[in-house]
Design a protein around this motif. Structure first.
Motif, short mmCIF file in Angstrom:
data_model
loop_
_atom_site.label_atom_id
_atom_site.label_comp_id
_atom_site.label_asym_id
_atom_site.label_seq_id
_atom_site.Cartn_x
_atom_site.Cartn_y
_atom_site.Cartn_z
N TYR A 228 0.83 -1.21 0.00
CA TYR A 228 0.00 0.00 0.00
C TYR A 228 0.86 1.26 0.00
CZ TYR A 228 -3.51 -3.40 1.27
OH TYR A 228 -4.32 -4.50 1.26
N ASP A 229 0.45 2.26 -0.74
CA ASP A 229 1.15 3.55 -0.74
C ASP A 229 1.23 4.12 0.67
OD1 ASP A 229 1.56 3.58 -3.46
OD2 ASP A 229 -0.29 4.68 -3.90
N ALA A 230 0.18 3.87 1.47
CA ALA A 230 0.14 4.43 2.83
C ALA A 230 0.86 3.54 3.82
CB ALA A 230 -1.31 4.63 3.26
N SER A 231 1.58 2.51 3.32
CA SER A 231 2.29 1.58 4.20
C SER A 231 1.31 1.02 5.22
CB SER A 231 3.49 2.28 4.84
OG SER A 231 4.31 1.38 5.54
N LEU A 232 1.71 0.79 6.45
CA LEU A 232 0.79 0.22 7.44
C LEU A 232 -0.31 1.20 7.85
CD1 LEU A 232 2.80 -2.09 9.86
CD2 LEU A 232 1.31 -2.66 7.96
N GLY A 233 -0.15 2.48 7.44
CA GLY A 233 -1.20 3.47 7.71
C GLY A 233 -2.50 3.10 7.02
#
Ligand SMILES: [K+]
Ligand SMILES: [K+]
Lengths: 487, 487
Positions: A228-233
């Motif tokens: 995800y682009d937002a990483s674990l966010g």
């Protein structure tokens, strides 16, 4: 010359053959689960890798012999320059618009467990591509583990070598292959055990199986890539973040330690170790400081949220994983700089973390303190000790040598990037983030952005930085000395 | 405790007395030439300094004794903390709107030959104030010269100590006072000779007598303050810039060398020295690179202008003088970073330049090269040499110790500034520019701006940085160890 290259290429051909099944994982994903049109890409990648491995093997097998230390240097460099090339090809063809430089950068980033990404729009990619990126980090982690625990010490290099009592230097009389194979068995066993636990924990915390698998791959090797682009966010889940925090903390310690713990059924190898205790204390202090900063500056209003964000990002950056859940570069400027600074040294020797390693830092701090005492009591002999034993002068010199070359490499690579016109903060932190295999930097390569904005020249410099950092610099630079090539 | 402090205070009282006539120079200027209303300020400054020196002398003179190494540490710290206080008082009262923090910063900057200024609108100030700022740098230069050539080696510290063959450490049995007095005579003689030459050269190049005097004061001690906001850019004169370039280059070498050259009527002590040769080669290469960069990026169209600007700024920053004639921070970003980087190490040991010093850099590069050879030939003994002699291990350790503490101080002070909310580039370069006594940094403390924009807290951190850098860090930090205060 022949006698130097051909036996090394012979071993390398077997590395290629062993690496080729890696392509079958995204292939299986594409075939059975995704039904996307990338099946051919993975199949061709597998075929090309296996075939060129087999051809190389046929061409060099009569030069097969036991490797010597000098062969070891060549082999290790060859592996970390050429495997990313094979790994990059399917990325270049499968990801729309990804240039050759970006694909090589991405593959290098995965295999060195750096986790810097040049791709945006990850969420929209076919899953098999993200599986490939993440699974490469698991494979990279296995390779790195072997490198730092078995290969580099045989070559007289790396943080683990400091635990050897004798003068540092390659072990001329040791048989490479059996020794490495033996280490691999025990080490990888423990690694698999922890990986399964990590995947189950992610599943329990709320991820789907695919996500749990991919994040397990990038957590255990401290890689830090994410689908995800937002990483674990992406999840905004306290439970997932705490699971990640716990497993990153564990992976920041050498799996060799866990192996010894399990073998001897005693926690002493972990609790009694100066490096590990310092590592845990540094993490705890940093988490406390960052929590206070976040509360004091009103970034988060309540203590649990501040603590959760502080713990997650301190551990993520300090262990050189590089996950994020928010744009921490926008926090009070002291915090992101502290996080990146921790990434330069906090992880333990023998882990897949990058940078200086805590054991070297412990020795350096002891040496600095010793120097201050020397000023007052010049005649007092006050040697630096580690685990109760005096650290011999050649070992200390090896640490200083490493630090000098580490400093010179950081300055030199930053200067190169500045020459390409990159701004100071981006250039400096990009170098820090790649030489130490952290992943995200600050500025244009910060957690909210990615390395896709950089030019080809900049990406090649940083690909070299990741590779050099992963091989603890000296392994690479020694190839550039005349002494290496002289008979 | 009494036996430690009182003899030190006794010597310090004489330093104060010796320092007090400094105020007579701006006083004379105000009285005879300027007829400005600051006569009382300088007169009161003189009276207060002389009086407190005399009172301290009366109170401590019966504790007078020969100083020991430990006294030396205390004295040196005392001088560089307290003299700036006396020097700051008239600045605070004479310069409209100058806060106490700014005045202390300015005085510290002058006396440590840093040349960072917190005052803007210099051109409009009464000349006596600018005379004071600049003359303080001449006096500071005299003190620094004595410090680095005579005092620090007696304490077993500093770059010059590396030229001693024996184990580094304070020289317990040496009589301090006669030895220092003897060095001062020879050294200061040469310094005065060069200073007169420098002043005449500036006059010849087109400055008025007052300007020539003031710039001589800030050139010879590598201080870099100027009575103009635009620094030497005020004149826009190639001739003046080349004169400055020549004298800064000369002052980047220890005046002890010139003393020996004059005494032995032989150039060998300069031409045969590895450190000086490296210094000149580094300057030449940097000038060539910067000239090419300026031409390539079209900053200047013609070669003579590019060369003149490159040479002036390379020498100014590399010798840690800090003059500028233009906003070089606006040049292609590689160049200002290179200039600041050179300032960290390029000047020679025993000069009034700041930073690591070239001799340490030479040893570090040799050590790094040695480490690379060791990897291939672990059993080969390959010691680092300087001037044909093997550098003993304790001396190398002292160099490493210095570098560790230098690195830790740079990181620590930067972190402190970041905590106050300063941006990364300004914070980092402000620390580099003050710890290395260069003067201008980048960002908000760049050559086109000045330190007046900083908060009080930031100014105090940087005042401490200037003082610590000038005393080569260890001299200050040793006071914070328990060993120092134990009987
Ligand atoms: K990473
Ligand atoms: K200066």
């Amino acid at each position: 010359m022949h006698s130097l290259w051909l036996p090394v290429l012979c071993v390398f051909s077997r590395v290629l053959l062993a690496f080729s099944p890696t392509f079958l994982v995204p292939l299986a994903w594409a075939w059975f689960l995704d039904r996307d049109h990338h099946v051919q890409v993975w199949a061709l990648g597998f075929a090309a890798t296996a075939l060129s491995g087999w051809l190389l093997w046929m061409a060099t097998k009569r030069h097969r012999r036991e490797l010597m230390p000098r062969d070891g240097f060549l082999l290790v460099n060859l592996v970390w320059v050429v495997l990313p090339l094979y790994a990059a090809v399917p990325l270049h063809y499968a990801v729309p618009g990804l240039t050759v430089s970006q694909a090589y950068f991405e593959a290098m980033s995965a295999l060195t467990a750096t986790g810097a990404t040049a791709i945006s729009g990850l969420d929209a990619l076919p899953v098999s591509i993200n599986v490939w990126r993440c699974f490469l980090q698991l494979i990279g982690g296995l390779g790195i583990m072997l490198l730092v625990v078995a290969v580099l010490p045989l070559l007289g290099l790396g943080g683990m070598q400091l635990y050897r009592a004798e003068t540092p230097g390659p072990m001329k009389d040791t048989k490479f292959t059996p020794r490495i194979a033996e280490t691999a068995r025990g080490l990888w066993g423990v690694y698999v055990l922890f990986s399964v636990a990590c995947m189950l924990a992610y599943r329990w915390a709320g991820m789907g199986w695919a996500d749990a698998f991919m994040h397990m791959c990038t957590t255990m090797g401290l890689g830090g890539l994410s689908p995800y682009d937002a990483s674990l966010g992406h999840y905004d889940s306290a439970r997932i973040e705490w699971v990640a925090t716990a497993f990153m903390t564990m992976a920041g310690i050498s799996f060799l330690r866990y192996f010894v713990v399990l073998k001897h059924r005693s926690l002493r190898p972990i609790t009694g170790d100066r490096e590990i205790r310092t590592y845990l204390v540094v993490l705890a202090v940093a988490i406390a400081v960052v929590t206070l900063m976040l509360l004091a500056h009103g970034v988060y209003a309540d203590f649990p949220t501040a603590l959760r964000n502080a713990a997650f990002h301190v551990v993520s950056l300090a262990t050189t994983t590089g996950y994020s859940t928010t744009d921490y570069a926008a926090w009070p400027v002291f915090v992101p700089v502290l996080l990146i600074f921790l990434g330069c040294f906090a992880s333990c020797a023998g882990s897949t973390g990058g940078g200086i390693k805590m054991v070297r830092m412990v020795l350096l701090v002891k040496q600095a303190r010793r120097e201050l005492v020397r000023i007052i009591h010049p005649r007092v002999v006050n040697p630096v000790t580690l685990a109760g034993a005096v650290v011999p002068a050649p070992v200390m010199n090896a640490v200083f040598g490493f630090m000098l070359i580490y400093g010179a490499a950081t300055v030199g690579l930053t200067m190169l990037l500045l020459m390409t016109g990159l701004d100071i903060v981006s250039a400096f932190t990009a170098v820090i983030a790649t030489v130490n295999n952290i992943g995200p930097g600050l500025g244009v390569v910060g957690p909210a952005s990615n390395y896709g904005v950089l030019s080809d020249a900049q990406l090649w410099v940083l690909s070299a930085a990741m590779m050099m950092g992963r091989l603890e610099l000296l392994t690479v630079l020694v190839l550039f000395t005349g002494h290496f090539w002289r008979k």
